[in-house]
Design an enzyme around this catalytic site. Sequence first.
Site, PDB file in Angstrom:
ATOM      1  N   TYR A   1      -2.733 -12.145   7.856  1.00 33.75           N
ATOM      2  CA  TYR A   1      -4.007 -12.259   8.373  1.00 33.75           C
ATOM      3  C   TYR A   1      -5.258 -12.526   8.095  1.00 33.75           C
ATOM      4  O   TYR A   1      -6.317 -12.703   8.384  1.00 33.75           O
ATOM      5  CB  TYR A   1      -4.081 -10.426   9.325  1.00 33.75           C
ATOM      6  CG  TYR A   1      -4.195  -9.566   8.049  1.00 33.75           C
ATOM      7  CD1 TYR A   1      -5.338  -9.306   7.326  1.00 33.75           C
ATOM      8  CD2 TYR A   1      -2.967  -8.631   7.873  1.00 33.75           C
ATOM      9  CE1 TYR A   1      -5.078  -8.289   6.087  1.00 33.75           C
ATOM     10  CE2 TYR A   1      -2.997  -7.714   6.900  1.00 33.75           C
ATOM     11  CZ  TYR A   1      -4.083  -7.593   6.044  1.00 33.75           C
ATOM     12  OH  TYR A   1      -3.998  -6.525   5.086  1.00 33.75           O
ATOM     13  N   GLU A   2      -5.262 -12.875   6.593  1.00 34.63           N
ATOM     14  CA  GLU A   2      -6.388 -13.328   5.826  1.00 34.63           C
ATOM     15  C   GLU A   2      -6.694 -14.601   6.187  1.00 34.63           C
ATOM     16  O   GLU A   2      -7.574 -15.284   5.734  1.00 34.63           O
ATOM     17  CB  GLU A   2      -6.230 -13.208   4.277  1.00 34.63           C
ATOM     18  CG  GLU A   2      -6.025 -11.760   4.000  1.00 34.63           C
ATOM     19  CD  GLU A   2      -5.302 -11.550   2.346  1.00 34.63           C
ATOM     20  OE1 GLU A   2      -5.940 -12.500   1.621  1.00 34.63           O
ATOM     21  OE2 GLU A   2      -4.590 -10.632   2.138  1.00 34.63           O
TER      22      GLU A   2
ATOM     23  N   HIS B   1     -11.054  -6.596  -5.382  1.00 31.67           N
ATOM     24  CA  HIS B   1      -9.606  -6.129  -5.310  1.00 31.67           C
ATOM     25  C   HIS B   1      -8.548  -7.174  -5.333  1.00 31.67           C
ATOM     26  O   HIS B   1      -7.520  -7.131  -4.482  1.00 31.67           O
ATOM     27  CB  HIS B   1      -9.635  -5.397  -3.995  1.00 31.67           C
ATOM     28  CG  HIS B   1     -10.207  -3.913  -3.811  1.00 31.67           C
ATOM     29  ND1 HIS B   1     -11.543  -3.865  -3.727  1.00 31.67           N
ATOM     30  CD2 HIS B   1      -9.804  -2.723  -4.145  1.00 31.67           C
ATOM     31  CE1 HIS B   1     -11.792  -2.677  -3.613  1.00 31.67           C
ATOM     32  NE2 HIS B   1     -10.642  -1.926  -3.853  1.00 31.67           N
TER      33      HIS B   1
ATOM     34  N   SER C   1       0.694  -1.226   0.088  1.00 27.20           N
ATOM     35  CA  SER C   1       0.024   0.011   0.174  1.00 27.20           C
ATOM     36  C   SER C   1       0.897   1.217   0.030  1.00 27.20           C
ATOM     37  O   SER C   1       2.032   1.327   0.598  1.00 27.20           O
ATOM     38  CB  SER C   1      -0.978   0.050   1.237  1.00 27.20           C
ATOM     39  OG  SER C   1      -0.795  -1.438   1.976  1.00 27.20           O
TER      40      SER C   1
ATOM     41  N   MET D   1       2.660  -5.792   8.943  1.00 26.43           N
ATOM     42  CA  MET D   1       1.924  -6.726   8.721  1.00 26.43           C
ATOM     43  C   MET D   1       2.598  -7.923   7.526  1.00 26.43           C
ATOM     44  O   MET D   1       1.698  -8.588   7.141  1.00 26.43           O
ATOM     45  CB  MET D   1       0.621  -6.925   8.840  1.00 26.43           C
ATOM     46  CG  MET D   1       0.103  -6.185   9.903  1.00 26.43           C
ATOM     47  SD  MET D   1      -1.844  -5.824  10.082  1.00 26.43           S
ATOM     48  CE  MET D   1      -1.936  -4.411  11.539  1.00 26.43           C
ATOM     49  N   SER D   2       3.666  -7.605   6.962  1.00 22.59           N
ATOM     50  CA  SER D   2       3.777  -8.122   5.835  1.00 22.59           C
ATOM     51  C   SER D   2       5.552  -8.403   5.669  1.00 22.59           C
ATOM     52  O   SER D   2       6.049  -8.454   6.485  1.00 22.59           O
ATOM     53  CB  SER D   2       3.607  -7.279   4.568  1.00 22.59           C
ATOM     54  OG  SER D   2       4.190  -6.095   4.413  1.00 22.59           O
TER      55      SER D   2
ATOM     56  N   HIS E   1      -1.812 -11.264   2.628  1.00 20.38           N
ATOM     57  CA  HIS E   1      -1.368 -10.988   3.932  1.00 20.38           C
ATOM     58  C   HIS E   1      -1.784 -12.194   4.763  1.00 20.38           C
ATOM     59  O   HIS E   1      -2.834 -13.052   4.785  1.00 20.38           O
ATOM     60  CB  HIS E   1      -1.908  -9.695   4.526  1.00 20.38           C
ATOM     61  CG  HIS E   1      -1.137  -8.449   4.105  1.00 20.38           C
ATOM     62  ND1 HIS E   1      -2.028  -7.904   2.953  1.00 20.38           N
ATOM     63  CD2 HIS E   1      -0.480  -7.576   4.413  1.00 20.38           C
ATOM     64  CE1 HIS E   1      -1.298  -6.983   2.665  1.00 20.38           C
ATOM     65  NE2 HIS E   1      -0.261  -6.753   3.560  1.00 20.38           N
TER      66      HIS E   1
ATOM     67  N   ALA F   1       4.069  -0.380   3.322  1.00 20.04           N
ATOM     68  CA  ALA F   1       3.545   0.751   4.289  1.00 20.04           C
ATOM     69  C   ALA F   1       3.843   0.440   5.767  1.00 20.04           C
ATOM     70  O   ALA F   1       3.272  -0.847   6.072  1.00 20.04           O
ATOM     71  CB  ALA F   1       2.186   1.120   4.112  1.00 20.04           C
TER      72      ALA F   1
ATOM     73  N   HIS G   1      -6.697  10.431   7.431  1.00 20.84           N
ATOM     74  CA  HIS G   1      -6.363   9.623   6.164  1.00 20.84           C
ATOM     75  C   HIS G   1      -6.242  10.352   5.147  1.00 20.84           C
ATOM     76  O   HIS G   1      -5.046  10.172   4.346  1.00 20.84           O
ATOM     77  CB  HIS G   1      -7.649   8.819   5.796  1.00 20.84           C
ATOM     78  CG  HIS G   1      -7.509   7.945   4.747  1.00 20.84           C
ATOM     79  ND1 HIS G   1      -6.376   7.136   4.752  1.00 20.84           N
ATOM     80  CD2 HIS G   1      -8.154   7.752   3.510  1.00 20.84           C
ATOM     81  CE1 HIS G   1      -6.481   6.218   3.880  1.00 20.84           C
ATOM     82  NE2 HIS G   1      -7.601   6.581   2.914  1.00 20.84           N
TER      83      HIS G   1
ATOM     84  N   ASN H   1       2.280   5.979   9.418  1.00 24.65           N
ATOM     85  CA  ASN H   1       1.566   6.632  10.643  1.00 24.65           C
ATOM     86  C   ASN H   1       2.771   6.148  11.764  1.00 24.65           C
ATOM     87  O   ASN H   1       3.624   5.559  11.501  1.00 24.65           O
ATOM     88  CB  ASN H   1       0.333   5.843  11.036  1.00 24.65           C
ATOM     89  CG  ASN H   1       0.606   4.242  11.069  1.00 24.65           C
ATOM     90  OD1 ASN H   1       0.794   3.821  10.088  1.00 24.65           O
ATOM     91  ND2 ASN H   1       0.521   3.795  12.310  1.00 24.65           N
TER      92      ASN H   1
HETATM   93  I1  8IG Z   1       0.458   1.538   7.354  1.00 27.14           I
HETATM   94  O1  8IG Z   1       0.934   1.092  13.124  1.00 27.14           O
HETATM   95  C1  8IG Z   1       0.734   0.314   8.860  1.00 27.14           C
HETATM   96  N1  8IG Z   1       0.673  -0.992   9.054  1.00 27.14           N
HETATM   97  N2  8IG Z   1       1.288  -3.770  12.757  1.00 27.14           N
HETATM   98  N3  8IG Z   1       1.027  -1.322  13.144  1.00 27.14           N
HETATM   99  C2  8IG Z   1       1.104  -2.486  12.163  1.00 27.14           C
HETATM  100  N4  8IG Z   1       1.000  -2.598  10.985  1.00 27.14           N
HETATM  101  C3  8IG Z   1       0.916  -1.030  10.156  1.00 27.14           C
HETATM  102  C4  8IG Z   1       0.752  -0.030  11.066  1.00 27.14           C
HETATM  103  C5  8IG Z   1       0.985  -0.019  12.526  1.00 27.14           C
HETATM  104  N5  8IG Z   1       0.757   0.975  10.102  1.00 27.14           N
END
Ligand code: 8IG
Length: 265
Positions: free
Chosen positions: A88-89, A63, A31, A204-205, A86, A116, A240, A228
């Site tokens: 988490y899917e 998507h 992303s 998460m990747s 991912h 990201a 956002h 972030n």
């Molecule tokens: I964009 O703050 C993104 N992906 N775990 N924590 C986790 N994954 C993310 C974050 C975050 N921001």
Amino acid sequence: MNAYELAGAAANSLRERAGVDSFDVALVMGSGWLPAADAIGEVAAEMAVTELPGFAPPAVAGHAGRVRATVTASGKNVLIFLGRTHLYEGRGVDPVVHNVRTAAAAGVRTVVLTNAAGGLRPETQRVGEPILISDHINMTGQTPIVGATFIDLTDVYTPRLRKLALEVDPGLTEGVYLALRGPTYETPAEIRMFRTIGADLVGMSTVLEAIAAREAGAEILGLSMVTNYGAGLAGEPLNHEEVLAVGAATAERMGHLLAKVIDRI
Ligand code: 8IG
């Protein structure tokens, strides 16, 4: 068919569909990185990943990830994955690393992984800034490797490629990426723990793909875009629109960085 044979089948299908015998470099665009894909070169072919064997259907309807065959100015064949699967899917590890295994089976020796991420060092990191991944901490509790295959992970993120990226963009900083399964974000207490154990980025990747790429003998370049700060670190959560604006503003820098690095690999 096992996961490696399935990747071989996907690679054959890809070669045929793109009319390319072998690919040199694979790019996985996370992303925030999608606009940068257009700067890499001429598009030779593009399809939904689901048209190839073994790729998971989209987690969100409509998507599906896409895969693009691109030729750079200097004639390198680059495979660009627009989006990824991912952990988490909930489909397990094999679908997460099928992109990298397919690329390796299609001849790729260099894998560029982008994502990201949350920044854990607001003192030195800016939102919208690309950061070179120097190392990782795998807290997914998973690995794509089954059995007694002991892979050395001393230099997962190839020093030569990091040096090259720094030559192209001397303003880049480096950081350690910590990966979790997700899909929950962290608590402030978890974020404090991750800072203490030496992480600079959280997401998460990437780490499972990096391990699969090392297993396949490919070299890896990793890049995170901070979108972030980790929970509890910033005074106010970012909205956002701000994140999108920063992403759009840096897309050109990302695209040029990637294109220049790929041409010098
Ligand atoms: I964009 O703050 C993104 N992906 N775990 N924590 C986790 N994954 C993310 C974050 C975050 N921001």
